[in-house]
Design a protein around this motif. Sequence first.
Motif, PDB file in Angstrom:
ATOM      1  N   GLN A  29       0.833  -1.205   0.000  1.00  0.00           N
ATOM      2  CA  GLN A  29       0.000   0.000   0.000  1.00  0.00           C
ATOM      3  C   GLN A  29       0.865   1.251   0.000  1.00  0.00           C
ATOM      4  O   GLN A  29       0.550   2.235  -0.667  1.00  0.00           O
ATOM      5  CB  GLN A  29      -0.927   0.020   1.209  1.00  0.00           C
ATOM      6  N   SER A  30       1.950   1.218   0.746  1.00  0.00           N
ATOM      7  CA  SER A  30       2.852   2.359   0.823  1.00  0.00           C
ATOM      8  C   SER A  30       3.509   2.632  -0.529  1.00  0.00           C
ATOM      9  O   SER A  30       3.627   3.789  -0.952  1.00  0.00           O
ATOM     10  CB  SER A  30       3.913   2.098   1.887  1.00  0.00           C
ATOM     11  N   ARG A  31       3.934   1.587  -1.225  1.00  0.00           N
ATOM     12  CA  ARG A  31       4.521   1.750  -2.558  1.00  0.00           C
ATOM     13  C   ARG A  31       3.503   2.296  -3.557  1.00  0.00           C
ATOM     14  O   ARG A  31       3.835   3.154  -4.390  1.00  0.00           O
ATOM     15  CB  ARG A  31       5.102   0.424  -3.055  1.00  0.00           C
ATOM     16  N   LEU A  32       2.255   1.814  -3.480  1.00  0.00           N
ATOM     17  CA  LEU A  32       1.202   2.307  -4.372  1.00  0.00           C
ATOM     18  C   LEU A  32       0.937   3.789  -4.110  1.00  0.00           C
ATOM     19  O   LEU A  32       0.842   4.588  -5.050  1.00  0.00           O
ATOM     20  CB  LEU A  32      -0.084   1.500  -4.188  1.00  0.00           C
ATOM     21  N   ALA A  33       0.823   4.168  -2.851  1.00  0.00           N
ATOM     22  CA  ALA A  33       0.594   5.570  -2.510  1.00  0.00           C
ATOM     23  C   ALA A  33       1.747   6.446  -2.981  1.00  0.00           C
ATOM     24  O   ALA A  33       1.527   7.550  -3.494  1.00  0.00           O
ATOM     25  CB  ALA A  33       0.379   5.715  -1.008  1.00  0.00           C
ATOM     26  N   ALA A  34       2.980   5.966  -2.832  1.00  0.00           N
ATOM     27  CA  ALA A  34       4.149   6.724  -3.287  1.00  0.00           C
ATOM     28  C   ALA A  34       4.132   6.883  -4.806  1.00  0.00           C
ATOM     29  O   ALA A  34       4.456   7.963  -5.332  1.00  0.00           O
ATOM     30  CB  ALA A  34       5.431   6.034  -2.833  1.00  0.00           C
ATOM     31  N   ALA A  35       3.732   5.834  -5.532  1.00  0.00           N
ATOM     32  CA  ALA A  35       3.652   5.907  -6.995  1.00  0.00           C
ATOM     33  C   ALA A  35       2.577   6.901  -7.432  1.00  0.00           C
ATOM     34  O   ALA A  35       2.798   7.707  -8.345  1.00  0.00           O
ATOM     35  CB  ALA A  35       3.382   4.524  -7.580  1.00  0.00           C
ATOM     36  N   ILE A  36       1.430   6.872  -6.787  1.00  0.00           N
ATOM     37  CA  ILE A  36       0.344   7.809  -7.118  1.00  0.00           C
ATOM     38  C   ILE A  36       0.780   9.238  -6.825  1.00  0.00           C
ATOM     39  O   ILE A  36       0.552  10.150  -7.628  1.00  0.00           O
ATOM     40  CB  ILE A  36      -0.942   7.437  -6.351  1.00  0.00           C
ATOM     41  N   ASP A  37       1.424   9.458  -5.689  1.00  0.00           N
ATOM     42  CA  ASP A  37       1.910  10.799  -5.349  1.00  0.00           C
ATOM     43  C   ASP A  37       2.936  11.291  -6.362  1.00  0.00           C
ATOM     44  O   ASP A  37       2.921  12.458  -6.760  1.00  0.00           O
ATOM     45  CB  ASP A  37       2.507  10.810  -3.943  1.00  0.00           C
ATOM     46  N   ALA A  38       3.834  10.403  -6.807  1.00  0.00           N
ATOM     47  CA  ALA A  38       4.845  10.785  -7.791  1.00  0.00           C
ATOM     48  C   ALA A  38       4.205  11.162  -9.124  1.00  0.00           C
ATOM     49  O   ALA A  38       4.592  12.152  -9.753  1.00  0.00           O
ATOM     50  CB  ALA A  38       5.846   9.646  -7.986  1.00  0.00           C
TER      51      ALA A  38
END
Length: 113
Positions: free
Chosen positions: A60-69
């Motif tokens: 979930q953290s990686r997905l959120a970081a990708a969306i933010d990027a």
Amino acid sequence: MQVPTNDLQKLVSTAVRALRFVFCKEGGYHYKKAGVIVWNIVPNFAIQTNLFDTIDREKQSRLAAAIDAINRKNGHNTIKVAVQGTTDKSWHLKCEHISKQYTTNLDDVILVK
């Protein structure tokens, strides 16, 4: 929520579920917009997790970081949760009770000479 989270998907799904529980019962309230207030915010490293939690928090953290990027690179709300709506302007707000804007729209003011 059993485990504190900053995951937007979890926050939105919990808010929608709460709205459906409170407002969509028979004889319930009707609503058009709602907001979520968040308090007791703590750093990610200070969260006590649940022993039986089956959610992959790292994923979930990686997905959120990708969306933010993606949103930083391509503009605000390039990717967003579907319940946030769209930017399609083919719809508009209900405006059957809108004021005539006599004092706010200068084109409607009659000039007297």
